[in-house]
Design a protein around this motif. Structure first.
Motif, short mmCIF file in Angstrom:
data_model
loop_
_atom_site.label_atom_id
_atom_site.label_comp_id
_atom_site.label_asym_id
_atom_site.label_seq_id
_atom_site.Cartn_x
_atom_site.Cartn_y
_atom_site.Cartn_z
N GLU A 147 0.83 -1.21 0.00
CA GLU A 147 0.00 0.00 0.00
C GLU A 147 0.87 1.26 0.00
OE1 GLU A 147 -2.12 -3.27 2.33
OE2 GLU A 147 -0.13 -2.35 2.32
N SER A 198 -7.49 -2.95 1.23
CA SER A 198 -6.83 -4.14 1.76
C SER A 198 -7.72 -4.86 2.75
CB SER A 198 -5.50 -3.77 2.44
OG SER A 198 -4.56 -3.32 1.50
N GLU A 232 -9.09 -8.66 2.72
CA GLU A 232 -8.66 -9.53 3.82
C GLU A 232 -9.85 -10.22 4.48
OE1 GLU A 232 -4.82 -6.63 4.48
OE2 GLU A 232 -6.45 -6.57 5.95
N ILE A 242 -2.85 -11.25 -2.59
CA ILE A 242 -2.87 -10.41 -1.40
C ILE A 242 -1.50 -10.32 -0.73
CG2 ILE A 242 -3.42 -12.02 0.48
CD1 ILE A 242 -5.74 -9.98 1.15
N ARG A 282 -2.44 -6.33 -3.04
CA ARG A 282 -3.12 -5.89 -1.82
C ARG A 282 -3.29 -4.38 -1.85
NH1 ARG A 282 0.44 -7.19 2.12
NH2 ARG A 282 0.82 -4.98 2.57
N GLY A 283 -4.49 -3.93 -1.55
CA GLY A 283 -4.78 -2.50 -1.61
C GLY A 283 -5.38 -2.04 -2.91
#
Length: 435
Positions: A54, A202, A206, A236, A241-242
């Protein structure tokens, strides 16, 4: 295109639709990465445990993960040659084979899995989370590339607790070293609201990943949380991710897995839908990638499903409650790094494995002891004995390596697995397990 659940011919590999989607995502990432010299994008090399994707995206940097490159080389049967090249250059047989595969790949032209040359990194970002090898690896890369290096020190979780001092120490590093250096390398000014936006995305992905992993509590488990889990964690734990792509993927995966639960189905294997679930296992340690399909087949041929694994937590222990939190962005990144599996003490690892065996109603623990991975292999005998003592379930060792084909003996692994399943049967029948 054939339906993903249709039985394949022996030479074919069956994949869930989500596995195909994941493969396409990873391919698109490598195209973006290898195209960086043409697009003008700058590249940050970093590692999976504790990676700051991120934050990296806040500076428009493309994420390059050296250990993922080594995994891809292993799956493509190329790592053996790279490792030999590195050993001829003086690297010891005892060095992590991820490192030697990466170094050997660089020596042979640094060709990525898409057949194109990987670009030199503009910055090396090491968020250190317990694996000492990463320190030495980045020293080698720094010598090779002569680019700026950022070292984010993550305190070790020796006492099993995250303290305010730990968080403050890491936030100070973010503010005084990590962010200023990334600004200088990229030419992009840090925007904390942009970071908050990525962290919110994220957390959403998750949530769905945890739902998928915990679906293995069903009987039969709709997933294999070790072999199949390798596919599930890819986006991820790496470059997605993000992002909206990660949200879409994990929503898609969750729907796919929920459909398997509703239909009472077990996992999809490379040979199609798995048959009867006879054994439910928890596995400690990474898999072998050079013989990945053969390795997996030894399990599903015996009706063994892995319902939880420690390896699929190297990029985050989300199933124990952590989520990236946009309300405390830098603190959240610190907490994430602190909690990854490689930064956890042996007592914490034992607690995790015991928890998995009990909550997922597993038949026992299987440890894949990796010859060249000290981060996982150190202390595994202690882990095995303590988990056996606390759960009353049998535990056993097999031995392979990450991406070195010389250390995968199919006959030896198969014999040990068969012996272990006999131990499980003896335990079930009340005859106990021989010391």
């Amino acid at each position: 295109m054939r339906s993903p659940n249709v039985k394949a011919q022996p030479q074919d590999v069956v994949k869930d639709a989500s596995m195909i989607k994941q493969k396409e995502m990873m391919a698109s990432h490598y195209e973006r990465l290898t195209g960086a010299p043409q697009t003008g994008a700058k590249v940050a090399s970093t590692f999976v445990p504790g990676n700051l994707n991120e934050l990296i995206m806040c500076f428009d940097l493309v994420n390059n993960l050296p250990e993922v490159n080594a995994i891809q080389s292993g799956l493509r049967k190329q790592s053996g040659g790279y490792i030999m090249e590195a050993e001829r250059a003086g690297h010891s047989e005892d060095v992590c084979t991820y490192v030697k595969s990466d170094i050997g790949m660089m020596m042979k032209g640094n060709i990525g899995p898409n057949g194109k040359q990987l670009p030199n990194p503009d910055v090396l970002l090491l968020s250190y989370t317990g694996c000492f090898t990463f320190l030495k690896w980045f020293e080698l890369l720094r010598e090779q590339y002569k680019c700026p290096t950022i070292f984010l020190q993550t305190p070790y979780m020796a006492d099993g607790k995250i303290t305010k001092n730990m968080i403050d120490y890491m936030v100070k590093q973010f503010k005084e070293d990590v962010i200023p250096t990334l600004e200088e390398v990229s030419g992009v000014k840090f925007d904390i609201d942009r970071l908050r936006e990525y962290l919110a995305k994220s957390a959403k992905a998750e949530d769905d990943l945890v739902h998928v992993l915990q679906s293995a509590k069903n009987k039969p488990s709709p997933i294999d949380a070790y072999f199949g889990g390798i596919y599930y964690i890819g986006p991820i734990f790496g470059a997605f991710r993000g992002t909206d792509d990660a949200i879409d993927y994990y929503r898609f995966l969750r729907e796919e897995v929920d459909a398997r639960v509703a239909a009472g189905k077990g996992p999809v294997t490379p040979d199609g839908d798995m048959g009867e679930e006879k054994y439910r296992l928890v596995v400690e340690g990474p898999p072998n990638y050079t013989s990945f399909r053969q390795f997996w087949k030894m399990f599903y041929d015996e009706g063994a499903t892995v319902v939880a694994s420690s390896y699929t937590k190297v990029g985050g222990t989300y199933d124990f409650g952590f989520r990236h939190d946009p309300s405390k962005p830098l603190e959240s990144l610190a907490e994430y790094c602190l909690g990854v599996y490689t930064n956890r003490s042996l007592p914490m690892r034992i607690d995790m494995l015991v928890n998995y065996i009990n909550e997922y109603e597993a038949d026992g623990l299987l440890i894949n002891s990796i010859k060249s991975c000290n981060s996982f292999s150190a202390g595994q005998l202690l882990i095995m004995r303590e988990v056996e003592k606390r759960t009353g379930k049998p535990a056993a060792f097999i031995e392979t390596d990450l991406v070195d084909p010389r250390y995968f003996s199919a006959a030896n692994v198969k014999n040990r697995l068969e012996s272990y399943f006999q131990m499980v049967e003896q335990k079930r029948s009340g005859k106990g397990v021989a010391a």
